[in-house]
Design a protein around this motif. Structure first.
Motif, PDB file in Angstrom:
ATOM      1  N   ASP A 149      13.889   1.859 -35.811  1.00  0.00           N
ATOM      2  CA  ASP A 149      14.723   1.429 -34.851  1.00  0.00           C
ATOM      3  C   ASP A 149      15.162   2.361 -33.766  1.00  0.00           C
ATOM      4  OD1 ASP A 149      15.090  -0.199 -37.329  1.00  0.00           O
ATOM      5  OD2 ASP A 149      15.397  -1.608 -35.713  1.00  0.00           O
TER       6      ASP A 149
ATOM      7  N   HIS B 277      15.207   3.785 -45.580  1.00  0.00           N
ATOM      8  CA  HIS B 277      16.037   3.980 -44.387  1.00  0.00           C
ATOM      9  C   HIS B 277      17.198   5.058 -44.892  1.00  0.00           C
ATOM     10  CE1 HIS B 277      13.750   1.654 -41.398  1.00  0.00           C
ATOM     11  NE2 HIS B 277      13.452   0.884 -42.462  1.00  0.00           N
TER      12      HIS B 277
ATOM     13  N   VAL C 245      13.381  -6.495 -33.312  1.00  0.00           N
ATOM     14  CA  VAL C 245      12.740  -5.662 -34.213  1.00  0.00           C
ATOM     15  C   VAL C 245      13.333  -5.652 -35.693  1.00  0.00           C
ATOM     16  CG1 VAL C 245      11.784  -4.196 -32.439  1.00  0.00           C
ATOM     17  CG2 VAL C 245      13.866  -3.519 -33.542  1.00  0.00           C
TER      18      VAL C 245
ATOM     19  N   MET D  71       8.653  -6.955 -33.334  1.00  0.00           N
ATOM     20  CA  MET D  71       8.065  -6.339 -34.298  1.00  0.00           C
ATOM     21  C   MET D  71       8.148  -7.085 -35.490  1.00  0.00           C
ATOM     22  SD  MET D  71       7.951  -4.529 -37.359  1.00  0.00           S
ATOM     23  CE  MET D  71       6.368  -4.704 -37.935  1.00  0.00           C
TER      24      MET D  71
ATOM     25  N   ASN E 147       4.224  -6.082 -46.353  1.00  0.00           N
ATOM     26  CA  ASN E 147       4.780  -4.902 -46.889  1.00  0.00           C
ATOM     27  C   ASN E 147       6.249  -5.018 -47.638  1.00  0.00           C
ATOM     28  OD1 ASN E 147       6.860  -5.440 -44.768  1.00  0.00           O
ATOM     29  ND2 ASN E 147       6.641  -3.520 -43.685  1.00  0.00           N
TER      30      ASN E 147
ATOM     31  N   ALA F 110       8.709  -7.446 -43.878  1.00  0.00           N
ATOM     32  CA  ALA F 110      10.121  -7.419 -43.796  1.00  0.00           C
ATOM     33  C   ALA F 110      10.907  -8.048 -42.869  1.00  0.00           C
ATOM     34  CB  ALA F 110      10.687  -5.869 -43.943  1.00  0.00           C
ATOM     35  N   ASN F 111      10.626  -7.931 -41.750  1.00  0.00           N
ATOM     36  CA  ASN F 111      11.441  -8.648 -40.634  1.00  0.00           C
ATOM     37  C   ASN F 111      11.493 -10.273 -40.849  1.00  0.00           C
ATOM     38  OD1 ASN F 111      12.520  -6.239 -39.517  1.00  0.00           O
ATOM     39  ND2 ASN F 111      11.222  -6.069 -37.899  1.00  0.00           N
TER      40      ASN F 111
ATOM     41  N   HIS G  65       6.715   1.678 -36.201  1.00  0.00           N
ATOM     42  CA  HIS G  65       6.753   0.060 -36.151  1.00  0.00           C
ATOM     43  C   HIS G  65       7.407  -0.619 -34.902  1.00  0.00           C
ATOM     44  CE1 HIS G  65       5.181  -0.697 -40.313  1.00  0.00           C
ATOM     45  NE2 HIS G  65       6.221   0.242 -40.707  1.00  0.00           N
ATOM     46  N   ASP G  66       8.533  -0.044 -34.790  1.00  0.00           N
ATOM     47  CA  ASP G  66       9.296  -0.739 -33.649  1.00  0.00           C
ATOM     48  C   ASP G  66       9.036  -0.111 -32.492  1.00  0.00           C
ATOM     49  OD1 ASP G  66      10.469  -2.200 -35.799  1.00  0.00           O
ATOM     50  OD2 ASP G  66      12.474  -1.275 -35.771  1.00  0.00           O
TER      51      ASP G  66
HETATM   52  C1  BDR Z   1      10.044  -3.495 -39.835  1.00  0.00           C
HETATM   53  O1  BDR Z   1      11.219  -3.455 -41.219  1.00  0.00           O
HETATM   54  C2  BDR Z   1      12.157  -2.559 -40.778  1.00  0.00           C
HETATM   55  O2  BDR Z   1      11.928  -1.752 -42.041  1.00  0.00           O
HETATM   56  C3  BDR Z   1      11.802  -1.728 -39.670  1.00  0.00           C
HETATM   57  O3  BDR Z   1      12.583  -1.305 -39.083  1.00  0.00           O
HETATM   58  C4  BDR Z   1      10.716  -2.259 -38.902  1.00  0.00           C
HETATM   59  O4  BDR Z   1      11.332  -3.317 -37.997  1.00  0.00           O
HETATM   60  C5  BDR Z   1       8.721  -2.962 -40.695  1.00  0.00           C
HETATM   61  O5  BDR Z   1       8.268  -3.953 -41.524  1.00  0.00           O
END
Ligand code: BDR
Ligand code: CA
Length: 316
Positions: free
Chosen positions: A14, A83, A127, A153, A162, A169-170, A242-243
């Protein structure tokens, strides 16, 4: 110029996306709204304040909701192993960021007000979890007709997820919110794992960029090391961007191949968070995709083109 509200959960990738938006000459960043996801809402908001201060960003920050849409269940977990505990690669972000006040409005209200003040002009780039967007639609459904485009995203359409084999995830983090966003009568473009996993920057390339891009990219380079270590098995010694990939779509959509059709999200069960598109033109029996708006899913990408644009933009 593209007026952009950036809805984000900083978050290492991000952070790169934020710097891309800030530095791209055709983007007018009109607001940053925070969401939980890579860390708690307190931490992601504090991180947005930190990055705003370090990078001299003018756009206001509005804090998002700390729980799922309509409080539909517990938050799964925060991925500190990807992260860092501080959400920014354990670089030691201060607990409190002085001199960077938040917008007094909650994120969803900031989105509503900004969209209404700029009808037809605002692109929302989301995102993180889609919670703020769903909350905004819940309170003011009429904004759907006033937003230029929503670029997210999120999702895993023709590839595994994932966080589970089914889900990205999002989307998994607030599946009901994502379903609300996908089925609203606005234009959504999903930039999911199908394409983002192809857009990677090597540790070496990032280090070289830091030399050209000045202190802002040097900070990004420091933030990113922990995340690069995590992704090593999938993308050796590299960062999956990704973002930023979703942000690139806003200014260079010709680099993406898309497929049109309504999208639904499985909200519970073993496939919680799975994104499924019914491609336009395919004939099925009656289903929950009927009468929902066609949205775009990115199915392929010119990864070299995306990475070249990211490097050029970050270098300033
Ligand atoms: C997404 O999940 C978060 O970990 C990242 O910032 C990204 O937006 C990827 O799956
Ligand atoms: Ca994110």
């Amino acid at each position: 110029m593209h007026k952009v509200i950036f809805d984000t959960d900083p978050g290492v990738d991000d952070a790169m996306a934020l710097l891309f938006l800030e530095r791209h000459p055709q983007i007018d960043l009109v607001g940053i709204t925070t969401t939980f996801g890579n860390a708690s809402i307190e931490t992601t908001t504090r991180n947005a304040q930190f990055l705003k201060r370090e990078w001299g960003i003018a756009a206001p920050i509005a804090k998002g909701d700390g729980q799922k849409y309509l409080a539909t269940g517990e938050i799964h977990h925060y991925p500190a192993h990807i992260h860092g505990d501080d959400g920014l690669g354990n670089i030691g972000v201060p607990d409190v960021i002085d001199g960077v006040p938040l917008d007094p409005r909650p994120a969803h209200r900031f989105i509503i007000d900004t969209v209404k003040a700029n009808p037809g002009e605002v692109t929302i780039v989301a995102v993180g979890r889609m919670t703020n967007l769903a909350n905004a639609l819940h309170e003011a459904p009429e904004i759907a007709g006033l937003v230029k485009e929503v670029v997210i995203m999120g999702g895993a359409f023709d590839v595994p997820g994932n966080v589970t084999p089914a889900a990205e995830a999002n989307i998994h983090g607030d599946a009901l919110a994502a379903d609300v966003v996908m089925t609203a009568p606005w234009k959504v473009v999903a930039v999911g794992l199908d394409v983002t996993l192809k857009t990677v920057m090597s540790r070496k390339a990032l280090a070289a960029l830091a030399e050209r891009g000045g202190p802002a990219v040097e900070l990004l380079d420091r933030i990113s090391q922990f995340y690069i270590d995590f992704y090593d098995a999938q993308a050796p010694d590299s960062m999956v961007v990704h973002d930023t990939c979703a942000c690139v779509y806003v200014v260079a959509r010709e680099l993406f191949t898309t497929r049109s059709g309504p999208i639904r999200v499985s909200a519970e069960g073993v496939a919680e968070g799975k994104t499924i598109q019914k491609p336009d033109g395919m004939i099925f029996g009656r289903s929950v995709w009927d009468d929902k708006p066609s949205q775009l899913v990115c199915t392929d990408v010119d990864a070299a083109g995306v990475m070249a644009l990211i490097e050029k933009t970050l270098a300033g």
